[in-house]
Write an enzyme that holds these catalytic residues in place. Structure first.
Site, PDB file in Angstrom:
ATOM      1  N   TYR A  67       3.223   3.483   0.167  1.00 41.37           N
ATOM      2  CA  TYR A  67       1.980   2.764   0.386  1.00 41.37           C
ATOM      3  C   TYR A  67       1.894   2.241   1.827  1.00 41.37           C
ATOM      4  O   TYR A  67       2.096   2.981   2.775  1.00 41.37           O
ATOM      5  CB  TYR A  67       1.819   1.645  -0.651  1.00 41.37           C
ATOM      6  CG  TYR A  67       1.447   2.165  -2.026  1.00 41.37           C
ATOM      7  CD1 TYR A  67       0.150   2.619  -2.293  1.00 41.37           C
ATOM      8  CD2 TYR A  67       2.379   2.197  -3.061  1.00 41.37           C
ATOM      9  CE1 TYR A  67      -0.194   3.101  -3.549  1.00 41.37           C
ATOM     10  CE2 TYR A  67       2.039   2.672  -4.326  1.00 41.37           C
ATOM     11  CZ  TYR A  67       0.753   3.118  -4.561  1.00 41.37           C
ATOM     12  OH  TYR A  67       0.406   3.602  -5.796  1.00 41.37           O
ATOM     13  N   SER A  68       1.613   0.949   2.015  1.00 43.74           N
ATOM     14  CA  SER A  68       1.292   0.450   3.356  1.00 43.74           C
ATOM     15  C   SER A  68       2.489   0.329   4.284  1.00 43.74           C
ATOM     16  O   SER A  68       2.302   0.039   5.472  1.00 43.74           O
ATOM     17  CB  SER A  68       0.584  -0.904   3.270  1.00 43.74           C
ATOM     18  OG  SER A  68      -0.760  -0.722   2.876  1.00 43.74           O
ATOM     19  N   ALA A  69       3.696   0.551   3.796  1.00 45.28           N
ATOM     20  CA  ALA A  69       4.809   0.670   4.747  1.00 45.28           C
ATOM     21  C   ALA A  69       4.567   1.842   5.693  1.00 45.28           C
ATOM     22  O   ALA A  69       5.171   1.911   6.769  1.00 45.28           O
ATOM     23  CB  ALA A  69       6.128   0.839   3.999  1.00 45.28           C
ATOM     24  N   LYS A  71       2.009   2.147   7.463  1.00 44.42           N
ATOM     25  CA  LYS A  71       1.348   1.624   8.660  1.00 44.42           C
ATOM     26  C   LYS A  71       2.329   1.435   9.811  1.00 44.42           C
ATOM     27  O   LYS A  71       1.967   1.592  10.979  1.00 44.42           O
ATOM     28  CB  LYS A  71       0.629   0.312   8.339  1.00 44.42           C
ATOM     29  CG  LYS A  71      -0.601   0.474   7.441  1.00 44.42           C
ATOM     30  CD  LYS A  71      -1.291  -0.859   7.211  1.00 44.42           C
ATOM     31  CE  LYS A  71      -2.610  -0.716   6.461  1.00 44.42           C
ATOM     32  NZ  LYS A  71      -2.430  -0.429   5.019  1.00 44.42           N
ATOM     33  N   TYR A 157      -7.047  -8.054   6.481  1.00 45.10           N
ATOM     34  CA  TYR A 157      -6.243  -6.863   6.270  1.00 45.10           C
ATOM     35  C   TYR A 157      -7.111  -5.648   5.934  1.00 45.10           C
ATOM     36  O   TYR A 157      -7.730  -5.595   4.875  1.00 45.10           O
ATOM     37  CB  TYR A 157      -5.237  -7.136   5.158  1.00 45.10           C
ATOM     38  CG  TYR A 157      -4.225  -6.048   4.932  1.00 45.10           C
ATOM     39  CD1 TYR A 157      -3.475  -5.547   5.988  1.00 45.10           C
ATOM     40  CD2 TYR A 157      -4.007  -5.534   3.658  1.00 45.10           C
ATOM     41  CE1 TYR A 157      -2.532  -4.554   5.779  1.00 45.10           C
ATOM     42  CE2 TYR A 157      -3.059  -4.547   3.438  1.00 45.10           C
ATOM     43  CZ  TYR A 157      -2.334  -4.055   4.496  1.00 45.10           C
ATOM     44  OH  TYR A 157      -1.398  -3.068   4.290  1.00 45.10           O
TER      45      TYR A 157
END
Length: 390
Positions: A67-69, A71, A157
């Site tokens: 997921y957002s890791a 980014k 966010y």
């Protein structure tokens, strides 16, 4: 008892203990954790089940969507372009992406995209999921979108839109899609097992995610039963028109099945990176020092990349958050390993970061996605790392 594979250097046994405890008491099904110190791996562990439907075990080379890791990996690609002199974070986005100037956005600098200050958390008209996965229709929709707050005056966010916004800048500057740029310029030179856009021949290595909801649905409780410090967040969750909800309704349908092969094959630089904990830790290790003779970012570039850009109450999370140009910075809820750390977590538990003060790079990936504030699996592992350093 879950069988744990891998190795731990002397002194880092507390991390093995915490990892085993996550399986025994805290819900891990399949997971991996890796820690580098001063450019060398000191923890590399894995265990559990990669696919509960088939019983396939988690092995050294199991891949996990984080997921957002993701980014943090995408931000690293941006700063590599900055280091090469190809991208100026203080230049208007429209310098590289002319269509972006529409609807009052001509002066928004690239830096505000990275630090969640652009006010582009949602779309007035969501695009189809098929169009979003195809890239260009979503980029065009965001270029035409009017900001929902005055850019630069607040931060919130950009959970999903961030990937297309930042990724399109990478594409315009480099001439390559963000996933291709990452593969060519970061993953290949560093021999990283990490992908933004999964190749078809890697599908069999990917674990299958299991999602769990919180034990208590706060939105169903009477107002007086909700802890006071959570009431603003819960009110936002209850409001379908809040930024907290609209930030995740940019596609139609809003829900995205990240176990889907089509979703995993697409390039979603905010949310569908797939790799190993080892790959994440190794990447972060090359941001703060040399690994096998390679350092990805210079100290000067890293200082600029990790300088605080936005802090305070987040318009989407309705809680305090801190961002540099693309990385999360430590907060009370996500302290990482110290005040100088930087990195990014992901939905449901994953976390990757570096801490230059301690020479540490950390990666944790797991397939049991646990929603809610009570999930402490990554935090317990990080605490074990801290104890190992003393």
């Amino acid at each position: 008892m879950t069988m744990i594979g891998g190795e731990v250097a002397a002194g880092f046994e507390p991390v093995r203990d915490a990892f085993a405890e996550n399986f025994a008491r805290h819900g891990d099904i399949g997971a991996a954790v890796c820690v580098y110190r001063d450019g060398q791996p000191v923890v590399d562990l894995w265990g559990g089940i990669a696919d509960p439907d088939t019983g396939r075990p988690w092995t050294r080379d199991t891949l996990q969507l984080v997921y957002s890791a993701t980014k943090g990996a995408t931000a690293t690609a941006v700063h590599l372009l900055v280091q090469r002199g190809e991208l100026d974070l203080d230049a208007p986005v429209a310098k590289y992406w002319p269509e972006f100037a529409a609807n009052g956005k001509a002066d928004i600098p690239v830096r505000w995209l990275l630090s969640h200050q652009a006010g582009l958390v949602t779309l007035d008209q969501p695009v189809s999921l098929e169009a979003a996965l195809a890239w260009h229709p979503m980029a065009a929709a965001l270029a035409a979108q009017r900001p929902v707050w005055t850019p630069g005056t607040a931060h919130g966010y950009h959970g999903r839109t961030w990937g297309w916004l930042v990724g399109e800048v990478i594409r315009r500057v480099s001439g390559r899609t963000p996933g291709r740029f990452f593969a060519d310029e970061i993953a290949a030179p560093l021999d990283l097992d990490f992908f933004i856009g999964l190749p078809a021949d890697e599908c069999e290595r990917v674990s299958r995610m299991v999602h769990s909801k919180p034990d208590v649905d706060l939105t169903a409780l009477p107002q007086e039963s909700i802890p006071e410090e959570l009431r603003d967040q819960v009110a936002a969750w209850r409001d379908p028109n809040s930024f907290s909800n609209r930030a995740y309704t940019v596609t139609d349908p809003a829900a995205i099945d990240f176990n889907s092969l089509d979703v995993q094959a697409a390039e979603l630089p905010a949310s569908n990176g797939i790799g190993t904990a080892r790959g994440l830790a190794r990447m972060y290790a090359t941001l703060i020092g040399e690994v096998d003779g390679v350092r990805l970012l210079t100290p000067e570039t890293l200082t600029l990349a990790t300088k605080e850009q936005a802090v305070g109450i987040d318009q989407v999370l309705v809680a305090p958050s801190r961002f540099s140009s693309g990385f999360q910075l430590p907060t009370e809820d996500n302290p990482m390993s110290g005040p100088n750390a930087f990195g990014h977590n992901g939905r449901g538990g994953s976390l990757a970061f570096a801490d230059p003060e301690h020479g540490i790079a950390f990666g944790y990936a797991m397939n049991h996605i646990i929603s809610g504030p009570d999930d402490g699996r990554a935090a317990w592992l990080v605490d074990a790392v801290r104890r190992s350093l003393t």
